[in-house]
Structure formats: C-alpha cells, structure tokens
Design an enzyme around this catalytic site. Structure first.
Site, PDB file in Angstrom:
ATOM      1  N   LYS A   1       0.825  -1.214   0.000  1.00 45.18           N
ATOM      2  CA  LYS A   1       0.000   0.000   0.000  1.00 45.18           C
ATOM      3  C   LYS A   1       0.860   1.265   0.000  1.00 45.18           C
ATOM      4  O   LYS A   1       0.630   2.168  -0.780  1.00 45.18           O
ATOM      5  CB  LYS A   1      -0.933   0.039   1.236  1.00 45.18           C
ATOM      6  CG  LYS A   1      -1.909  -1.114   1.312  1.00 45.18           C
ATOM      7  CD  LYS A   1      -2.913  -0.921   2.434  1.00 45.18           C
ATOM      8  CE  LYS A   1      -2.312  -0.940   3.832  1.00 45.18           C
ATOM      9  NZ  LYS A   1      -1.684  -2.214   4.225  1.00 45.18           N
TER      10      LYS A   1
ATOM     11  N   ARG B   1      -9.367   1.065   9.081  1.00 47.58           N
ATOM     12  CA  ARG B   1      -8.933  -0.288   9.382  1.00 47.58           C
ATOM     13  C   ARG B   1     -10.001  -1.047  10.161  1.00 47.58           C
ATOM     14  O   ARG B   1      -9.807  -2.214  10.472  1.00 47.58           O
ATOM     15  CB  ARG B   1      -7.661  -0.239  10.216  1.00 47.58           C
ATOM     16  CG  ARG B   1      -6.389  -0.495   9.398  1.00 47.58           C
ATOM     17  CD  ARG B   1      -5.249  -0.354  10.358  1.00 47.58           C
ATOM     18  NE  ARG B   1      -4.059  -1.041  10.002  1.00 47.58           N
ATOM     19  CZ  ARG B   1      -2.990  -0.475   9.441  1.00 47.58           C
ATOM     20  NH1 ARG B   1      -3.015   0.775   9.102  1.00 47.58           N
ATOM     21  NH2 ARG B   1      -1.906  -1.183   9.221  1.00 47.58           N
TER      22      ARG B   1
ATOM     23  N   ARG C   1      11.789  -6.190   4.760  1.00 45.40           N
ATOM     24  CA  ARG C   1      11.575  -4.768   4.451  1.00 45.40           C
ATOM     25  C   ARG C   1      12.514  -3.883   5.280  1.00 45.40           C
ATOM     26  O   ARG C   1      12.740  -4.134   6.464  1.00 45.40           O
ATOM     27  CB  ARG C   1      10.126  -4.416   4.759  1.00 45.40           C
ATOM     28  CG  ARG C   1       9.797  -2.954   4.567  1.00 45.40           C
ATOM     29  CD  ARG C   1       8.310  -2.717   4.498  1.00 45.40           C
ATOM     30  NE  ARG C   1       7.649  -2.762   5.787  1.00 45.40           N
ATOM     31  CZ  ARG C   1       6.363  -2.463   5.954  1.00 45.40           C
ATOM     32  NH1 ARG C   1       5.618  -2.161   4.913  1.00 45.40           N
ATOM     33  NH2 ARG C   1       5.824  -2.519   7.144  1.00 45.40           N
TER      34      ARG C   1
ATOM     35  N   ARG D   1      11.510  -1.820  10.800  1.00 46.15           N
ATOM     36  CA  ARG D   1      10.460  -1.427  11.743  1.00 46.15           C
ATOM     37  C   ARG D   1      10.314  -2.492  12.820  1.00 46.15           C
ATOM     38  O   ARG D   1      10.384  -3.685  12.541  1.00 46.15           O
ATOM     39  CB  ARG D   1       9.129  -1.269  10.993  1.00 46.15           C
ATOM     40  CG  ARG D   1       8.972   0.085  10.363  1.00 46.15           C
ATOM     41  CD  ARG D   1       7.773   0.184   9.450  1.00 46.15           C
ATOM     42  NE  ARG D   1       6.518  -0.338  10.012  1.00 46.15           N
ATOM     43  CZ  ARG D   1       5.343  -0.235   9.394  1.00 46.15           C
ATOM     44  NH1 ARG D   1       5.264   0.368   8.212  1.00 46.15           N
ATOM     45  NH2 ARG D   1       4.258  -0.729   9.937  1.00 46.15           N
TER      46      ARG D   1
HETATM   47  P1  AMP Z   1       1.002   0.793   8.950  1.00 46.50           P
HETATM   48  O1  AMP Z   1       2.195   1.631   8.734  1.00 46.50           O
HETATM   49  O2  AMP Z   1      -0.188   1.226   8.121  1.00 46.50           O
HETATM   50  O3  AMP Z   1       1.296  -0.679   8.792  1.00 46.50           O
HETATM   51  O4  AMP Z   1       0.552   1.008  10.475  1.00 46.50           O
HETATM   52  C1  AMP Z   1       1.413   0.656  11.549  1.00 46.50           C
HETATM   53  C2  AMP Z   1       0.620   0.542  12.828  1.00 46.50           C
HETATM   54  O5  AMP Z   1       0.018   1.797  13.134  1.00 46.50           O
HETATM   55  C3  AMP Z   1      -0.539  -0.447  12.794  1.00 46.50           C
HETATM   56  O6  AMP Z   1      -0.123  -1.774  13.041  1.00 46.50           O
HETATM   57  C4  AMP Z   1      -1.412   0.108  13.917  1.00 46.50           C
HETATM   58  O7  AMP Z   1      -0.881  -0.205  15.191  1.00 46.50           O
HETATM   59  C5  AMP Z   1      -1.251   1.610  13.731  1.00 46.50           C
HETATM   60  N1  AMP Z   1      -2.288   2.144  12.805  1.00 46.50           N
HETATM   61  C6  AMP Z   1      -2.081   2.738  11.615  1.00 46.50           C
HETATM   62  N2  AMP Z   1      -3.239   3.096  11.054  1.00 46.50           N
HETATM   63  C7  AMP Z   1      -4.214   2.731  11.917  1.00 46.50           C
HETATM   64  C8  AMP Z   1      -5.636   2.810  11.900  1.00 46.50           C
HETATM   65  N3  AMP Z   1      -6.306   3.342  10.863  1.00 46.50           N
HETATM   66  N4  AMP Z   1      -6.308   2.309  12.975  1.00 46.50           N
HETATM   67  C9  AMP Z   1      -5.661   1.778  14.031  1.00 46.50           C
HETATM   68  N5  AMP Z   1      -4.336   1.649  14.100  1.00 46.50           N
HETATM   69  C10 AMP Z   1      -3.598   2.121  13.047  1.00 46.50           C
END
Ligand code: AMP
Length: 211
Positions: free
Chosen positions: A13, A87, A126, A159
């Site tokens: 994404k 989400r 990654r 990460r």
């Molecule tokens: P990502 O970079 O999109 O994989 O997000 C990393 C982490 O941020 C996720 O595993 C969640 O802990 C938190 N996070 C990001 N976006 C959301 C969201 N829309 N709702 C809840 N937690 C989020």
C-alpha cells in the site's frame, strides 16, 4: 480523486500510494506514517499509539478518527489517497459520515491482494530509510550488500513491528478487524481487487489501468 488503499500489512500500500500520489498529484495520507512521526517527536499521541503499534494491535478508533478529521476536514482537502485508514468498520462509518458532512465521498477502494506467506517474507525483509523514508528490501542484493538506501544513501532500519511474531499478530488483526471492510465497500460498489504480486512497476501498471 478520493481513494482508499486496502490490503494486508506488506501488500504494498505504502509503495503504491507514493507512485499514485506522485502521478496524480494527490496527497498521500498514511496513518502509520503520521503515528510514527508523532513517536519520533515524542508527543503524548505518539507514546500512546506506540503501546498498540509495538504489539501489532490497532490504535483506538477515536484517536484515529480525530487524526483523519484533522488531515481532511482540518486541512480542507478535497483530494486524497488514504493508506492504512480505515482499518475497522467503525472507522469506515465515521469517515463516510465526515465526508458526507462536507459534501464529499470516496471514489474508489483499491484492494491489493497478496498471500500471507509472501507477506511474511516481504515484511521480514523490508527496510526503511531514516532520511527519505524510502521503502526497500534486502531481497535486493545491492541493498543487502551496502545496507544503505539505494535512493539517497541514508541509513536503513527495520520497523519493530516487522519482526515475525508481530507480523503474525498484525495479520490476525487484519483478518478480524479490517477484512470486513472488503464487504462494506463491495456492497457500495467501490471495491476493486488488484493482484499485488509481481514487481512494483507491474502492480502500479495494474492500478493505473483502473483509475
Ligand atoms: P502501517 O504503517 O499502516 O502498517 O501502520 C502501523 C501501525 O500503526 C498499525 O499496526 C497500527 O498499530 C497503527 N495504525 C495505523 N493506522 C491505523 C488505523 N487506521 N487504525 C488503528 N491503528 C492504526
């Protein structure tokens, strides 16, 4: 254009969002990036979010909805590409309510599909650049050998939530809380499935052909 990118963590994404937002000149809003940035600045929001993120759990809906309201309503955006939001069903409903209150609606939801085994491999390999936030992989022999960002030469990091036990947790969370969004958007005739396997360029081409 108002787009949502849906897909398992590691489906691509973030990478595709960068390509699309550059091509169409629309702001890329990544809630994960916003939270990581807050953590870097050591804000209360960042510290609170990290309690969930470090365990692969979702940050509570109320916090996330506030963040998105600030980004869209607060900044008066009428074009955007959402990456990592919504989400949960609750987030999707709140987003629709907020958009409708300002006379907007989502145009398309792109659902990038990749199998779980490939995801685990992708996420474990990654790496992110400290300086330019480029996403790369130690699958790339040059990245593996130099351990530097292939774009700017910056330092790379992995990460914390890309460790295998946290990846598995994130995949379970997706299945339980995010997958129901596919039906939600399918019913509204907004969902478009995209095969996320292959090179970055191949996937980008598939997406561009649909926009
Ligand atoms: P990502 O970079 O999109 O994989 O997000 C990393 C982490 O941020 C996720 O595993 C969640 O802990 C938190 N996070 C990001 N976006 C959301 C969201 N829309 N709702 C809840 N937690 C989020």
């Amino acid at each position: 254009m108002r787009l949502i990118l849906l897909g398992l963590p590691g489906a691509g994404k973030g990478t595709q969002a960068k390509e699309i937002s550059t091509k169409f000149n629309i702001p890329h809003i990544s809630t994960g990036d916003i939270l990581r940035n807050e953590l870097k600045k050591n804000t209360e929001l960042g510290k609170k979010a990290n309690e969930y993120m470090s365990q692969g759990k979702l940050v509570p809906d109320e916090l996330m909805v506030e963040i998105i309201k600030k980004e869209i309503e607060g900044k008066k955006r009428d074009n955007f590409l959402l990456d990592g939001f919504p989400r949960t069903l609750q987030q999707a409903i709140k987003l629709d309510e907020m958009l409708s209150s300002i006379g907007q609606k989502i145009d398309k939801v792109l659902n990038i599909k990749v199998d779980k085994e490939s995801i685990i491999k992708r996420l474990s390999n990654r790496r992110i650049c400290h300086s330019c936030a480029n996403i790369c992989s130690i699958d790339d022999k040059e990245v593996l050998k130099n351990n530097k960002c292939p774009i700017c030469g910056g330092k790379l990091y992995k990460r914390k939530d890309d460790e295998v036990d946290v990846i598995r947790k994130r995949l379970d969370v997706y299945e339980e809380q995010t997958k129901p969004l596919e039906d939600y958007y399918r019913k509204n005739n907004l969902l478009i499935d995209i095969d996320g396997l292959g090179s970055v360029d191949e996937v980008t081409e598939r997406i561009l052909a649909l926009l």
